[in-house]
Design an enzyme around this catalytic site. Structure first.
Site, short mmCIF file in Angstrom:
data_model
loop_
_atom_site.label_atom_id
_atom_site.label_comp_id
_atom_site.label_asym_id
_atom_site.label_seq_id
_atom_site.Cartn_x
_atom_site.Cartn_y
_atom_site.Cartn_z
N CYS A 1 -3.20 34.09 9.06
CA CYS A 1 -2.98 34.77 10.35
C CYS A 1 -2.59 33.79 11.44
O CYS A 1 -3.32 33.62 12.43
CB CYS A 1 -4.25 35.50 10.73
SG CYS A 1 -4.87 36.46 9.36
N GLU B 1 0.82 -1.22 0.00
CA GLU B 1 0.00 0.00 0.00
C GLU B 1 0.85 1.27 0.00
O GLU B 1 0.67 2.14 0.86
CB GLU B 1 -0.90 0.03 1.24
CG GLU B 1 -1.83 -1.15 1.41
CD GLU B 1 -2.58 -1.11 2.75
OE1 GLU B 1 -2.31 -0.20 3.58
OE2 GLU B 1 -3.42 -1.98 2.97
N PRO B 2 1.77 1.43 -0.92
CA PRO B 2 2.59 2.64 -0.88
C PRO B 2 1.80 3.85 -1.33
O PRO B 2 0.93 3.77 -2.19
CB PRO B 2 3.70 2.33 -1.90
CG PRO B 2 3.05 1.42 -2.88
CD PRO B 2 2.07 0.58 -2.10
N GLY B 3 2.10 4.98 -0.73
CA GLY B 3 1.49 6.25 -1.14
C GLY B 3 2.60 7.23 -1.47
O GLY B 3 2.93 7.49 -2.63
N TYR C 1 0.49 13.96 0.30
CA TYR C 1 -0.01 14.67 1.48
C TYR C 1 0.14 16.18 1.32
O TYR C 1 0.41 16.90 2.28
CB TYR C 1 0.68 14.15 2.76
CG TYR C 1 0.58 12.64 2.86
CD1 TYR C 1 -0.65 12.03 3.07
CD2 TYR C 1 1.70 11.82 2.69
CE1 TYR C 1 -0.77 10.65 3.12
CE2 TYR C 1 1.59 10.44 2.74
CZ TYR C 1 0.36 9.87 2.95
OH TYR C 1 0.24 8.49 2.99
N ARG D 1 2.08 20.29 5.73
CA ARG D 1 3.12 19.46 6.35
C ARG D 1 4.13 20.24 7.20
O ARG D 1 4.45 19.80 8.31
CB ARG D 1 3.85 18.63 5.29
CG ARG D 1 2.92 17.71 4.48
CD ARG D 1 3.66 16.66 3.66
NE ARG D 1 4.20 15.64 4.53
CZ ARG D 1 5.46 15.52 4.85
NH1 ARG D 1 6.35 16.36 4.35
NH2 ARG D 1 5.86 14.58 5.66
N TYR E 1 3.83 18.98 10.99
CA TYR E 1 4.87 18.05 11.44
C TYR E 1 6.24 18.71 11.55
O TYR E 1 7.23 18.03 11.83
CB TYR E 1 5.03 16.89 10.45
CG TYR E 1 3.76 16.23 10.00
CD1 TYR E 1 3.00 15.47 10.89
CD2 TYR E 1 3.32 16.36 8.68
CE1 TYR E 1 1.83 14.86 10.47
CE2 TYR E 1 2.15 15.74 8.26
CZ TYR E 1 1.41 15.00 9.16
OH TYR E 1 0.27 14.40 8.75
#
Ligand code: LLP
Length: 445
Positions: free
Chosen positions: A375, A306-308, A404, A345, A349
């Site tokens: 803001c 299941e690679p994304g 993502y 991202r 993260y």
């Protein structure tokens, strides 16, 4: 020399600098960034910014590299739709013969729109499937449900019975293996909400096998995302292989091992060789499937992957224009027209994305933050980054944003989602229109 300048010179990807007029790679002065054979400046001029641009060639190359790396075992690549789900991207991936990993009814609808027949290569993952999502999946004839709890198994059994449609199930186990990645995207430890602890899984298989409309078919695992140390995959798969043996001894027919996704990409060292990386990954995944350490024989399973991110991450870039230069007490900011609503991202993260100018005329560098118009102080793409000195109106590319990126976009500050373009050789195609304010308001009353 700064990190960004070093890697932009050497980046061997679908995104490369070319001499704008002759399209050769000889003249460093006035080179411009291209995606395959299409000028990114031309795309920004035609479609505006922020703009996501994807490379067909790179997505294809990655899919084919996976197929080569796993050719020694029967397998199906089920691309993880959550990484990038625009229909044209899914169509491209389906065209290469891949299946899909979905985690919602919405993602399944997307796959069905691309190709009704793709359902037989769809696995349905996720800890919180609803009854209506299960019903849609059963009616569409998907390959496998990755079940994550006893309650979910019961609900699936009751819906399958009502529809008189058997459901093929795998239990997603939680192997208690650390993925050594960002804590928000690590999933394989006991304290995480995902999967079923291996010691409890046998009970679920026993329950499932008693049910006339549930068909025990596999074991699945997914330990997290952006994993760069492949030994984590080997550890997880070793535990899964042991479980498969135990389950077979108990009389269960285990046809599939779903190894999940999670292979990381090199955000900071784009020179890393993907072929090498995928070969190491395949070796780690296959280690305990080819020869089982206790039983000494081949496990004889059909592997699902299941690679994304590893398929689409490096194949996308986000183009943005510098709106303003600003200096506060000596600290420099480039305020760009892209914000955390377009690419979350870095804010979520603290993720690193390389940022490069679309025009590479030799110039001075400076240390600056690259920030968006939203803001919030968390609305940034780079902090204290050494970049070539950019002027207002200049264009930048935020690299490795194919996974993502667009899928995590929101309408915060009532900003419309970015447009998306897919490049294929000398051609480019708008695959998603820029969202307008009326698009956003349409559902409100
Ligand atoms: N399978 C399952 C069950 C998953 O939960 C995921 C990702 C994948 C496959 C695909 O993993 P990949 O090959 O892309 O690593 N938004 C975060 C990543 C979240 C990953 C969630 N699950 C990011 O931007 O880093």
């Amino acid at each position: 020399m700064s990190r960004s300048r070093t890697s932009q010179d050497l980046r061997p990807s679908a995104f490369a600098y070319r001499n704008a007029s002759s399209r050769t790679r000889t003249n460093v002065r006035d080179q411009a960034l291209y995606c395959e054979s299409v000028s990114l400046e031309a795309l920004a001029a035609r479609h505006g910014t922020p703009l996501y641009v994807y490379s067909t060639a790179m997505i294809r190359a990655r899919l084919r590299a996976f197929a080569r790396a796993f050719r020694s075992i029967p397998h199906t690549l089920c691309y993880s739709v959550k990484a990038s789900s625009t229909l044209a991207i899914l169509r491209l991936i389906a065209g290469e013969g891949a299946g899909f990993d979905v985690v919602s009814g919405g993602e399944l609808e997307r796959v069905l729109r691309v190709n009704r027949n793709a359902a037989h290569k769809v696995v349905f993952s996720g800890v919180g499937k609803t009854a209506s999502e299960m019903e849609l999946a059963l009616r569409s004839g998907i390959l496998l449900f990755n079940v994550e709890s006893s309650s979910e198994l019961n609900l699936l059994a009751s819906i399958a019975t009502r529809l008189k449609t058997p459901a093929a199930v795998a239990v997603r186990v939680n192997p208690d293996v650390s993925a050594k990645t960002h804590p928000y995207i690590s999933t394989g430890l006991q304290q995480h909400k995902f999967g079923v602890p291996i010691p409890d899984a046998t009970k679920l298989y026993a329950e499932a096998s008693k049910h006339p409309y549930l068909k025990v078919a596999g074991v699945s695992v997914h330990i997290g995302s952006q994993i760069t140390d492949v030994s984590n995959f080997r550890d997880a798969l070793t535990r899964v292989a042991d479980l498969v043996h135990a389950l077979r001894e108990q009389g269960h027919e285990i046809r599939y091992i779903d190894a999940g996704g999670g292979l990381g990409i090199s955000y900071e060292q784009p020179r890393q060789n993907f072929e090498k990386q995928i070969t190491a990954y395949a070796k780690a995944v296959l280690a305990s499937l080819h020869v089982h350490r206790l039983h000494g024989q081949r496990l004889n399973v059909h592997l699902l992957l299941e690679p994304g991110r590893s398929i689409v991450g490096a194949a996308g870039t986000l183009l943005t224009r510098v709106l303003y230069r600003k200096t506060n007490n000596g600290k420099r900011f480039l305020i760009v027209d892209t914000a955390m609503n377009d690419l979350l991202r870095p804010s979520l993260y603290g993720a690193y994305h390389e940022i490069v100018p679309l025009k590479r005329a030799p110039r001075e560098t400076e240390i600056t933050d690259v920030v968006g118009p939203i803001c919030e102080t968390g609305d940034f793409f780079a902090r204290d980054r050494q970049l070539p000195v950019m002027q207002e109106g200049d264009l930048l590319a935020i690299l490795d944003t194919g996974a993502y990126g667009a899928v995590l976009a929101s309408n915060y500050n009532t900003r419309g989602r970015a447009a998306e373009v897919l490049v294929d050789g000398i051609r480019s195609r708008l695959i998603r229109n820029r969202e307008t304010a009326s698009d956003q308001i349409r559902l409100e009353r």
